[in-house]
Design a protein around this motif. Sequence first.
Motif, PDB file in Angstrom:
ATOM      1  N   THR A 112       0.825  -1.210   0.000  1.00 13.22           N
ATOM      2  CA  THR A 112       0.000   0.000   0.000  1.00 13.22           C
ATOM      3  C   THR A 112       0.856   1.255   0.000  1.00 13.22           C
ATOM      4  O   THR A 112       1.793   1.383   0.797  1.00 13.22           O
ATOM      5  CB  THR A 112      -0.930   0.025   1.226  1.00 13.22           C
ATOM      6  OG1 THR A 112      -1.764  -1.128   1.221  1.00 13.22           O
ATOM      7  CG2 THR A 112      -1.806   1.277   1.214  1.00 13.22           C
ATOM      8  N   ASP A 150      -2.654   0.189  -4.542  1.00 10.73           N
ATOM      9  CA  ASP A 150      -2.563  -1.197  -4.099  1.00 10.73           C
ATOM     10  C   ASP A 150      -1.624  -1.902  -5.074  1.00 10.73           C
ATOM     11  O   ASP A 150      -2.009  -2.240  -6.196  1.00 10.73           O
ATOM     12  CB  ASP A 150      -3.937  -1.863  -4.091  1.00 10.73           C
ATOM     13  CG  ASP A 150      -3.896  -3.303  -3.590  1.00 10.73           C
ATOM     14  OD1 ASP A 150      -2.780  -3.851  -3.406  1.00 10.73           O
ATOM     15  OD2 ASP A 150      -4.969  -3.892  -3.386  1.00 10.73           O
ATOM     16  N   VAL A 172      -4.218   6.575  -3.437  1.00 15.58           N
ATOM     17  CA  VAL A 172      -4.057   5.299  -2.730  1.00 15.58           C
ATOM     18  C   VAL A 172      -3.741   4.214  -3.762  1.00 15.58           C
ATOM     19  O   VAL A 172      -4.562   3.934  -4.651  1.00 15.58           O
ATOM     20  CB  VAL A 172      -5.320   4.930  -1.928  1.00 15.58           C
ATOM     21  CG1 VAL A 172      -5.118   3.612  -1.200  1.00 15.58           C
ATOM     22  CG2 VAL A 172      -5.664   6.053  -0.933  1.00 15.58           C
TER      23      VAL A 172
END
Length: 272
Positions: free
Chosen positions: A153, A168, A166
């Motif tokens: 992350t 991933d 954000v």
Amino acid sequence: MIRKTIRSSLPALLLGLSSLIVAAAPDPSGSAIEQASLAGTQQLEGALFHVQGLALEPTRIWVTSIDQPNRKAYLHEFDRASGTQLRRLDLTDGARYHPGGISVSGGSIWVPVAELRPNSSATLVEIDTKSLKVRRKIHVPDHLGCVAASGDTLVAGNWDSKLLYVFDLSRDAPPRTVRNPSATSYQDIKFVGDQLVAGGSQTLWSGTLDWIDWPSMQLKRTLRTGAIGPVRPLGRGGPFTGEGMAIEGRDLYVLPEDGPSRLFRFRLEGTG
């Protein structure tokens, strides 16, 4: 930290002018950092330019700085015990010469290197902490000025951290964006347990240190910070949280001065 919107218009002139303003200004908060006491300082021995980010390991201190007149981005490695500079890596990538706030995770240090203007471009660079070899690069069509890393992350802030990206890394998917829950322009952001801790500036003389719940992104705690005192030769005053910031347990480390730089350690009262 001088706000990036000010820096980008007339960089050299305004950096010098703001240094004089900060040097003459009193600390409006009445204390350096709310609910914190100064526990010590450490001189960093080695050439640093305009400091941008800070990350700590048990034996190492990592710092990013920008040599703005020469348009160069650097990552610096210091010995934590002595403060001696060990290595320096040039991360300049053409028009991208602004290194931001940094984070260490899993043997890698993540550094955003961006153009020095909003709505531009950046590259998130993953660097092996032992060899200083680049492991991967992630290109983003926006300015990114700070990044927090934890496993797969990444959370990165754009210009003045109005938006937080954000990522991933376990999925082949574009990042999602969320609004910054604070009015603070984050300069450095770190994962600490199940929270993000972020520091930055609000004015030339004040900033905050914020605890943000992860993954809800709800602001949980804020400490206000004042300014580092009169400017020193070749250095610069500004909000304590306006440049590099790292946190270990109840110890907060900040690097608010340009080179020659001192690492300030504060002991926090309570936890986030």
